[in-house]
Design an enzyme around this catalytic site. Structure first.
Site, short mmCIF file in Angstrom:
data_model
loop_
_atom_site.label_atom_id
_atom_site.label_comp_id
_atom_site.label_asym_id
_atom_site.label_seq_id
_atom_site.Cartn_x
_atom_site.Cartn_y
_atom_site.Cartn_z
N ASP A 1 -7.73 -4.50 8.97
CA ASP A 1 -7.24 -3.52 8.32
C ASP A 1 -7.18 -3.57 6.90
O ASP A 1 -6.29 -2.63 6.15
CB ASP A 1 -5.68 -2.88 8.89
CG ASP A 1 -4.87 -3.97 8.91
OD1 ASP A 1 -4.85 -5.05 8.43
OD2 ASP A 1 -3.73 -3.61 9.29
N GLU B 1 0.62 -1.20 -0.05
CA GLU B 1 0.14 -0.03 0.01
C GLU B 1 0.86 1.39 -0.13
O GLU B 1 2.07 1.35 0.67
CB GLU B 1 -0.64 -0.13 1.41
CG GLU B 1 -1.66 -1.37 1.49
CD GLU B 1 -2.28 -1.18 2.98
OE1 GLU B 1 -3.55 -2.00 2.68
OE2 GLU B 1 -1.69 -0.96 3.84
P1 NAD Z 1 2.40 -10.37 13.75
O1 NAD Z 1 2.25 -11.16 12.52
O2 NAD Z 1 3.74 -10.10 14.29
O3 NAD Z 1 1.58 -10.65 15.11
C1 NAD Z 1 0.26 -11.32 14.97
C2 NAD Z 1 -0.05 -12.07 16.07
O4 NAD Z 1 -1.79 -12.77 16.28
C3 NAD Z 1 0.70 -13.67 16.24
O5 NAD Z 1 1.20 -13.62 17.24
C4 NAD Z 1 -0.50 -14.62 15.88
O6 NAD Z 1 -0.22 -15.77 16.51
C5 NAD Z 1 -1.69 -13.89 16.59
N1 NAD Z 1 -2.98 -14.52 16.17
C6 NAD Z 1 -3.41 -14.77 14.85
N2 NAD Z 1 -4.60 -15.23 15.08
C7 NAD Z 1 -5.09 -15.32 16.24
C8 NAD Z 1 -6.15 -15.58 17.01
N3 NAD Z 1 -7.32 -16.26 16.19
N4 NAD Z 1 -6.16 -15.42 18.27
C9 NAD Z 1 -5.23 -15.11 18.93
N5 NAD Z 1 -4.13 -14.41 18.29
C10 NAD Z 1 -3.98 -14.76 16.87
O7 NAD Z 1 1.47 -9.12 13.31
P2 NAD Z 1 1.74 -7.62 13.82
O8 NAD Z 1 2.82 -6.88 13.16
O9 NAD Z 1 1.87 -7.66 15.38
O10 NAD Z 1 0.56 -7.03 13.28
C11 NAD Z 1 -0.89 -7.39 13.97
C12 NAD Z 1 -2.04 -6.83 12.98
O11 NAD Z 1 -1.98 -5.47 13.17
C13 NAD Z 1 -1.81 -7.23 11.69
O12 NAD Z 1 -3.15 -7.77 11.12
C14 NAD Z 1 -1.31 -5.72 10.98
O13 NAD Z 1 -1.93 -5.81 9.64
C15 NAD Z 1 -2.30 -4.95 12.01
N6 NAD Z 1 -1.90 -3.61 11.68
C16 NAD Z 1 -2.71 -2.59 11.96
C17 NAD Z 1 -2.10 -1.22 11.93
C18 NAD Z 1 -3.16 -0.03 12.16
O14 NAD Z 1 -2.82 1.15 11.86
N7 NAD Z 1 -4.54 -0.43 12.14
C19 NAD Z 1 -1.01 -0.97 12.01
C20 NAD Z 1 0.19 -1.95 11.94
C21 NAD Z 1 -0.27 -3.31 11.79
#
Ligand code: NAD
Length: 342
Positions: free
Chosen positions: A227, A56
């Site tokens: 997101d 993006e």
């Molecule tokens: P990451 O992959 O490092 O961590 C995600 C965690 O979620 C993992 O540890 C995984 O085991 C856990 N998980 C997956 N499914 C699960 C479930 N059903 N129950 C409990 N835990 C579960 O990712 P990250 O970098 O920490 O990012 C997390 C999320 O935040 C991503 O979806 C990313 O796109 C989003 N994000 C959003 C913003 C925003 O501004 N809103 C900014 C950055 C990242």
């Protein structure tokens, strides 16, 4: 010359300064930019979706600066040895279009996302909030925990992740910093314990991380992980239980939790609460939900903050990103200085 902060320098800056010392300042920059929301040139981010994830571009501008971030989201990356999210971004001078500042934004995104969560919770959570319920203990999670402590004083965390290794890492990273951490048996237990609940999971589908009944009256929910189109974390019924706050509706209606709802589902733009023109929480037993997807103005504020905080420090170096021939019409002449010309 363009100022540049790379990953090593950004990491050194964060490690030396401390996340909890950076977040309040970044929240101030965010609040400043949210209060002047109407002055920005705004558009939903431009996304390329593939079966494995998305890439993006997130642009915005005011009358002085133009900024953008490049960011991806690939939930299956960690299993292949890559981060789910990586990013970089830049600021340009609107008067001549020259890039003036560029930075890694993988670390910066984690800090800006957690600062945005903290800003939302500061505006929307109950003032007597004490416990932070967290679902998802991946890359973003420690930053979310630290920001919530820095701004709301939440030192007690109840956390759940489907991956025990992620929980172990979370506890290992945060317990030495004085957090009281309890590991929940499931997401419902983490949610029920929290006055403020953060969901930050990564999964490329419509998931139900929190069911309608999991959240107590009076809770503030920051949902971070939903997101992208086709990627959500909340039972749609939960969205009916409280006012839902969003960043930029044209983007959130496509990417956020509210993609599960009709196009006229009522939402409040968070900037109007920060600006004080509409109320946030109106009672202590209300459930408030911030449907966070991440918007370009947050990256713009984060880049401005980093630029100002690192100005004149060794964390920022000059790179020759912009061609500046002596004669602005003689670009070809730049090659002459390096003869032979091909
Ligand atoms: P990451 O992959 O490092 O961590 C995600 C965690 O979620 C993992 O540890 C995984 O085991 C856990 N998980 C997956 N499914 C699960 C479930 N059903 N129950 C409990 N835990 C579960 O990712 P990250 O970098 O920490 O990012 C997390 C999320 O935040 C991503 O979806 C990313 O796109 C989003 N994000 C959003 C913003 C925003 O501004 N809103 C900014 C950055 C990242």
């Amino acid at each position: 010359m363009t100022g540049f902060v790379g990953v090593n320098d950004a990491a050194r800056w964060v490690a030396t300064t401390g996340v909890e010392a950076i977040v309040p300042g970044m929240v101030e920059y965010l609040e400043h930019d949210f209060r002047r929301w109407e002055q920005f040139d705004k558009m939903p981010r431009v996304a390329s979706h593939t079966p494995l994830g998305c890439m993006e571009l997130m642009p915005t501008a005011d009358t002085e600066l133009y900024g953008f971030k490049y960011v991806n989201g690939h939930p299956s990356n960690p299993a292949r040895g890559f981060n789910t999210v990586v990013a970089f971004g830049m600021l340009a001078d609107v008067s001549n279009g020259y890039p003036i500042f560029m930075s890694e934004m993988t670390l910066l995104t984690a800090i800006r996302t957690s600062s945005t969560s903290a800003m939302a919770a500061k505006a929307l959570a109950r003032k007597d909030s004490r416990v932070h319920g967290m679902v998802g203990a991946g890359s973003q999670s420690e930053f979310q925990a630290l920001a919530m402590r820095a701004v709301l004083g939440l030192n007690e965390i109840v956390v759940y992740d489907i991956d025990p290794d992620a929980i172990a890492k979370f506890v290992r990273n945060l317990r030495p910093l004085g957090f009281e951490i309890t590991v929940a048996a499931d997401a419902a237990e983490a949610a029920a314990a929290g006055d403020v609940v953060t969901t930050c999971t990564a999964d490329k589908r419509r998931n139900v991380i929190l069911r309608d009944g999991d959240v107590r009256p009076g809770t503030h929910v920051n949902t971070i992980g939903g997101d992208t189109p086709g990627k959500t974390e909340l039972d749609p019924a939960l969205l009916d239980r409280g006012p839902v706050f969003v960043e930029f509706p044209p983007q959130t209606r496509v990417e956020g939790e509210i993609q599960a709802k009709p196009a006229d589902f009522p939402v409040t733009e968070l900037w109007k609460v920060i600006d004080g023109r509409v109320p946030g929480r109106t009672s202590d037993d209300q459930i408030t939900i911030f449907d966070s997807v991440g918007f370009a103005i947050e990256d713009f504020a984060a880049l401005r903050y980093l630029r100002d905080a690192t100005l004149g420090t060794p964390y920022v170096t000059d790179i020759d990103l912009v061609a500046e021939p002596d004669d602005p019409k003689d670009l070809f002449g730049l090659l002459g200085a390096l003869s032979p010309v091909g």
